[in-house]
Design an enzyme around this catalytic site. Structure first.
Site, PDB file in Angstrom:
ATOM      1  N   HIS A 199     -33.392 -11.357  30.125  1.00 14.89           N
ATOM      2  CA  HIS A 199     -33.823 -12.754  30.030  1.00 14.89           C
ATOM      3  C   HIS A 199     -33.384 -13.564  31.246  1.00 14.89           C
ATOM      4  CE1 HIS A 199     -34.565 -12.950  25.395  1.00 14.89           C
ATOM      5  NE2 HIS A 199     -35.123 -11.898  25.975  1.00 14.89           N
ATOM      6  N   GLU A 254     -48.118 -10.164  25.074  1.00 15.74           N
ATOM      7  CA  GLU A 254     -48.367 -10.833  26.356  1.00 15.74           C
ATOM      8  C   GLU A 254     -49.583 -10.281  27.078  1.00 15.74           C
ATOM      9  OE1 GLU A 254     -44.338 -11.919  25.197  1.00 15.74           O
ATOM     10  OE2 GLU A 254     -45.405 -10.005  25.268  1.00 15.74           O
TER      11      GLU A 254
END
Length: 419
Positions: free
Chosen positions: A221, A152
């Site tokens: 998450h 990322e």
């Protein structure tokens, strides 16, 4: 009338998707031939949640019978139900799920501007973790829809650099929680380079992806990163909550010269709505009046919009008249609409899924107190998620997030303080 769908998994996927096509006319979508119909999306399948709260699940059994689940997600839209399928079909526009509306907005902008490109993990031939970019790699090629490694910080930095050179990249985080790995690039580069370069560079980048508390996705998450990014100078933040504003905000964010973070909720991707055929965009700095009212202003966004509207139905039955505003723009706030509402109702409640400490609600409370304190007849009430990691267990996960019954109770207490 907005309809909520809850995704299926496992072996029921293809059968459930096929069963829906009997009542779904793909021609009404008026999409280019490059887009596939719902029947062709074999990896997608849905539970249909009807306006009465019942759920019809077709498992594709040999006898063709459907199994009805009594209660899964209750109808969360406080509007009069549309009892006629024909009347819905006769309305102008076309019906899309929220993830399809995001894709349509993205595709229209890629057709309009050759500088628009997409990058992220699995955004190419896989079509993205929630299928927002499905079919785009085949249409635009691997350079404009770029699959990246699981890195990322690297591909976010690459996207920022591409924006500096004149491209308009859309960076997808497979999950918003993963973008914490790119926090340095987003804060020190994305938000500040326009200023630190003396205006020599603009950073027209969109950073988007799924977040929020889902269905037992675990703590890592289930992140809500609005509170993390709101303090970064130079960045705009918006949160979509319907297919209409998802498409409009996506298009506006791509056209903006500023870096924009678009927050999408994992539980809203399969929400369905009829949107206009003609082109439109939404203002990145404008809130949406969801329900006008007189007694109390309820400010909310994203998934909590539907919890609030579910509570609003109960409140109306009890004689209260709440005004509901979806703030949409998390940075900056639309203080014009919010202020006018406060001046009318004199009471404010904020409902968010963000954490209580340092969340959007805390910033919004400060802004209202600073600008409209004299119009308040009672202290601002803020209902937020608990400051704990989101549990995996479903019952505990529910307890960490604001529920409609809590909203009803809080509004009653807030309004009774004045009697």
């Amino acid at each position: 009338m907005t309809t909520i769908f809850q995704g299926l998994g496992g072996a029921a996927a293809a059968a459930a998707a096929a069963s829906l096509t009997n009542s779904f006319d793909s021609k009404k979508l008026l999409l280019p031939s490059s887009r596939r119909s719902l029947a062709e999306r074999k990896t997608s399948s849905f539970l249909v949640v009807r306006s009465d709260g019942s759920v019809n699940l077709n498992l594709g059994s040999s006898n063709g019978r459907a199994r009805t689940v009594d209660k899964l997600i209750t109808n969360a839209v406080a509007t009069k139900a549309d009892t006629s399928a024909a009347s819905s079909a006769s309305k102008p526009g076309h019906e899309l799920l929220l993830f399809e509306a995001l894709r349509e907005g993205l595709e229209e902008e890629m057709d309009r501007d050759l500088q628009v490109c997409v990058m992220g993990e699995d955004v190419g031939h896989y079509g993205g973790s929630y299928k927002v970019t499905k079919g785009l790699a085949e249409k635009y090629g691997d350079l404009r829809v770029l699959d990246t490694p699981i890195a990322e910080n690297s591909f976010t930095g690459m996207g920022i650099g591409a924006a500096m050179t004149g491209l308009r990249p859309i960076v997808e985080g497979m999950n918003m929680g993963f973008l914490l790995l790119a926090f340095n690039q987003i804060s020190n580069n994305c938000g500040m380079l326009h200023y630190t370069s003396g205006g020599q560079f603009t950073i027209p980048i969109v950073i988007r992806g799924p977040g929020g508390v889902g269905r037992q996705l675990g703590a890592e998450h289930s992140q809500r990163l609005e509170s993390y990014f709101q303090s970064i100078p130079g960045i705009q933040m918006v949160a979509c909550s319907t297919p209409y504003n998802a498409k409009g905000l996506m298009k506006a964010a791509i056209r903006s010269e500023n870096p924009v973070i678009l927050f999408e909720h994992v539980l809203l991707y399969n929400l369905k709505e009829r949107i206009p055929d003609e082109e439109y965009i939404c203002n990145l700095e404008e809130a949406e009046m969801v329900r006008p009212g007189e007694h109390v202003t309820i400010l909310t966004y994203s998934r909590m919009r539907y919890h609030v509207m579910q509570a609003a139905k109960t409140l109306v039955n009890k004689g209260y008249d709440p005004e509901v505003i979806d703030i949409r723009s998390l940075k900056p706030f639309d203080l014009h609409m919010i202020g006018n509402s406060v001046k009318k109702t004199h009471r404010v409640m904020i409902v968010e899924e963000c954490m209580r400490t340092g969340g959007i609600g805390a910033s919004l409370t400060a802004a209202i107190n600073e600008n409209f304190h004299d119009y308040l007849d009672a202290p601002i009430v803020c209902l937020s998620s608990q400051d704990v990691p989101t549990p995996y267990a479903g019952t505990l996960e529910e307890w960490t997030v604001v529920q409609p019954a809590q909203i009803v109770t809080a509004v009653e207490q807030l309004c009774q303080k004045l009697h």
